[in-house]
Design an enzyme around this catalytic site. Structure first.
Site, PDB file in Angstrom:
ATOM      1  CB  SER A 138       4.110  -5.247  -2.017  1.00  0.00           C
ATOM      2  OG  SER A 138       5.077  -6.132  -1.491  1.00  0.00           O
ATOM      3  CE1 TYR A 151       0.224  -7.067   1.595  1.00  0.00           C
ATOM      4  CE2 TYR A 151       2.235  -7.970   0.646  1.00  0.00           C
ATOM      5  CZ  TYR A 151       1.547  -6.907   1.182  1.00  0.00           C
ATOM      6  OH  TYR A 151       2.159  -5.675   1.285  1.00  0.00           O
TER       7      TYR A 151
HETATM    8  N1  LIG Z   1       5.138  -3.119   6.057  1.00  0.00           N
HETATM    9  C1  LIG Z   1       5.694  -3.663   5.000  1.00  0.00           C
HETATM   10  O1  LIG Z   1       6.687  -4.399   5.094  1.00  0.00           O
HETATM   11  C2  LIG Z   1       5.141  -3.373   3.620  1.00  0.00           C
HETATM   12  C3  LIG Z   1       5.894  -3.771   2.512  1.00  0.00           C
HETATM   13  C4  LIG Z   1       5.411  -3.517   1.216  1.00  0.00           C
HETATM   14  C5  LIG Z   1       4.193  -2.858   1.059  1.00  0.00           C
HETATM   15  N2  LIG Z   1       3.474  -2.481   2.163  1.00  0.00           N
HETATM   16  C6  LIG Z   1       2.185  -1.830   1.940  1.00  0.00           C
HETATM   17  O2  LIG Z   1       2.185  -0.551   2.551  1.00  0.00           O
HETATM   18  C7  LIG Z   1       0.832  -0.204   2.931  1.00  0.00           C
HETATM   19  C8  LIG Z   1       0.824   0.241   4.390  1.00  0.00           C
HETATM   20  O3  LIG Z   1       1.223  -0.866   5.173  1.00  0.00           O
HETATM   21  P1  LIG Z   1       1.710  -0.749   6.699  1.00  0.00           P
HETATM   22  O4  LIG Z   1       2.924  -1.575   6.816  1.00  0.00           O
HETATM   23  O5  LIG Z   1       1.744   0.677   7.116  1.00  0.00           O
HETATM   24  O6  LIG Z   1       0.520  -1.542   7.430  1.00  0.00           O
HETATM   25  P2  LIG Z   1      -0.233  -1.290   8.811  1.00  0.00           P
HETATM   26  O7  LIG Z   1       0.675  -0.672   9.799  1.00  0.00           O
HETATM   27  O8  LIG Z   1      -0.903  -2.570   9.131  1.00  0.00           O
HETATM   28  O9  LIG Z   1      -1.344  -0.185   8.403  1.00  0.00           O
HETATM   29  C9  LIG Z   1      -2.373  -0.520   7.519  1.00  0.00           C
HETATM   30  C10 LIG Z   1      -3.313   0.667   7.378  1.00  0.00           C
HETATM   31  O10 LIG Z   1      -4.420   0.271   6.538  1.00  0.00           O
HETATM   32  C11 LIG Z   1      -5.629   0.636   7.170  1.00  0.00           C
HETATM   33  N3  LIG Z   1      -6.719  -0.272   6.800  1.00  0.00           N
HETATM   34  C12 LIG Z   1      -6.734  -1.633   6.849  1.00  0.00           C
HETATM   35  N4  LIG Z   1      -7.938  -2.114   6.503  1.00  0.00           N
HETATM   36  C13 LIG Z   1      -8.711  -1.032   6.213  1.00  0.00           C
HETATM   37  C14 LIG Z   1     -10.063  -0.866   5.797  1.00  0.00           C
HETATM   38  N5  LIG Z   1     -10.870  -1.920   5.616  1.00  0.00           N
HETATM   39  N6  LIG Z   1     -10.530   0.390   5.595  1.00  0.00           N
HETATM   40  C15 LIG Z   1      -9.724   1.471   5.793  1.00  0.00           C
HETATM   41  N7  LIG Z   1      -8.446   1.377   6.177  1.00  0.00           N
HETATM   42  C16 LIG Z   1      -7.945   0.147   6.389  1.00  0.00           C
HETATM   43  C17 LIG Z   1      -5.320   0.555   8.673  1.00  0.00           C
HETATM   44  O11 LIG Z   1      -6.161   1.416   9.413  1.00  0.00           O
HETATM   45  P3  LIG Z   1      -7.373   0.961  10.359  1.00  0.00           P
HETATM   46  O12 LIG Z   1      -7.012  -0.342  11.004  1.00  0.00           O
HETATM   47  O13 LIG Z   1      -7.518   2.109  11.312  1.00  0.00           O
HETATM   48  O14 LIG Z   1      -8.549   0.848   9.435  1.00  0.00           O
HETATM   49  C18 LIG Z   1      -3.894   1.103   8.707  1.00  0.00           C
HETATM   50  O15 LIG Z   1      -3.912   2.517   8.772  1.00  0.00           O
HETATM   51  C19 LIG Z   1      -0.023  -1.457   2.669  1.00  0.00           C
HETATM   52  O16 LIG Z   1      -0.690  -1.332   1.431  1.00  0.00           O
HETATM   53  C20 LIG Z   1       1.016  -2.569   2.590  1.00  0.00           C
HETATM   54  O17 LIG Z   1       0.577  -3.668   1.827  1.00  0.00           O
HETATM   55  C21 LIG Z   1       3.919  -2.705   3.440  1.00  0.00           C
END
Ligand SMILES: NC(=O)c1ccc[n+]([C@@H]2O[C@H](COP(=O)([O-])OP(=O)(O)OC[C@H]3O[C@@H](n4cnc5c(N)ncnc54)[C@H](OP(=O)(O)O)[C@@H]3O)[C@@H](O)[C@H]2O)c1
Length: 251
Positions: A138, A151
């Site tokens: 990120s 985070y």
């Molecule tokens: N959204 C943003 O603004 C943003 C910005 C920068 C970086 N990111 C990064 O992008 C990535 C994806 O984020 P997102 O926005 O798509 O978040 P999200 O919609 O909350 O999805 C998170 C994913 O991680 C999985 N997960 C969480 N805990 C887990 C565990 N213990 N074991 C296995 N799977 C797990 C969840 O699946 P389950 O709940 O089914 O396990 C879900 O599929 C993350 O690394 C996040 O830090 C996001």
């Protein structure tokens, strides 16, 4: 790099960015191996891929990646992997200024689960002398941020871990690529629960940018550009200026 016929592991593929990456990778001909906790969501992803793509049906593995034994069992079945996308992540909007419980939970998913997964994937990639590791970090990893202590610290550590690993792989002459992805804000459930939505890109656009970078085996994929520059500037500015900027952010 060509995705056709390649086995692509995507962690956190049940929703958000990971799900969209899984859809786009399979449309590009990749064989998706999807891992996350929510089995129903993984099954729905499988149905959508089967209905919309010519690629082989994805393999789905319900797994909590913070459970070391389950992770060993699942990845043992999923090997060999050509491209691993470490995407699973959590972000908690901190209600207090410090919560050891929240920070430890964040480190478990965002950092330690990645280390454990690497431990299972790397030996087979080293043996075959091929592979591609993609770390979804990120822009938050560049600097401290109000209400994001665990985070941003986890993402700073993840980026540095990946950059160091790339150097070790290069110095040992291994043909294993390492890509660090640094998005700003993406419109997913994570953002809806913790952050401001302006400047956020759609998950479809974010996945397109990431996939394009993976295919070029880029070392770093950071977007949107203005936010990337702002993050670098904040990390270089006197710390007091960062505070002045971020105290206005009210997640
Ligand atoms: N959204 C943003 O603004 C943003 C910005 C920068 C970086 N990111 C990064 O992008 C990535 C994806 O984020 P997102 O926005 O798509 O978040 P999200 O919609 O909350 O999805 C998170 C994913 O991680 C999985 N997960 C969480 N805990 C887990 C565990 N213990 N074991 C296995 N799977 C797990 C969840 O699946 P389950 O709940 O089914 O396990 C879900 O599929 C993350 O690394 C996040 O830090 C996001």
């Amino acid at each position: 790099l060509e995705l056709k016929g390649r086995r692509i592991l995507i962690s956190g593929a049940s929703r958000g960015l990971g799900r969209e990456l899984a859809l786009q990778c399979s449309r590009a001909g990749g064989e998706v191996i999807a891992v996350a906790r929510n089995e129903k969501d993984l099954e729905s992803l499988k149905r959508e891929i089967e209905a919309t793509s010519e690629a082989p049906a994805p393999e789905i593995y319900p797994c909590d990646l913070t459970d070391p034994e389950k992770t060993v069992e699942v990845l043992g079945r999923a090997l060999p992997i050509d491209v691993a996308v470490f995407n699973a992540g959590v972000k908690y909007g901190e209600d207090g200024f410090f919560s050891s419980k929240r920070i430890l939970e964040t480190m478990e998913v965002n950092l330690l689960a990645v280390v454990r997964t690497l431990n299972l994937l790397l030996p087979s990639m080293m043996e075959r002398n091929s592979g591609h590791l993609v770390f979804i970090s990120s822009l938050g990893g560049y600097h401290g941020m109000i209400r994001a202590n665990g985070y941003n610290a986890s993402k700073a550590a993840l980026s540095i871990l990946a950059d160091s690993l790339r150097m070790d792989l290069l110095s040992s002459g291994k043909n294993i690529a390492v890509t660090v992805v640094k998005p700003g804000l993406i419109q997913t459930e994570m953002l809806a629960s913790t952050g401001p939505r302006f400047l956020a890109v759609s998950k479809e656009k974010a996945a397109r940018i990431i996939l394009k970078g993976i295919l070029k085996e880029k070392e770093e994929i950071a977007f949107p550009k203005p936010m990337h520059l702002l993050s670098i500037a904040v990390s270089l500015l006197p710390k007091r200026w960062g505070w002045r900027l971020f105290r206005r952010v009210k997640p």
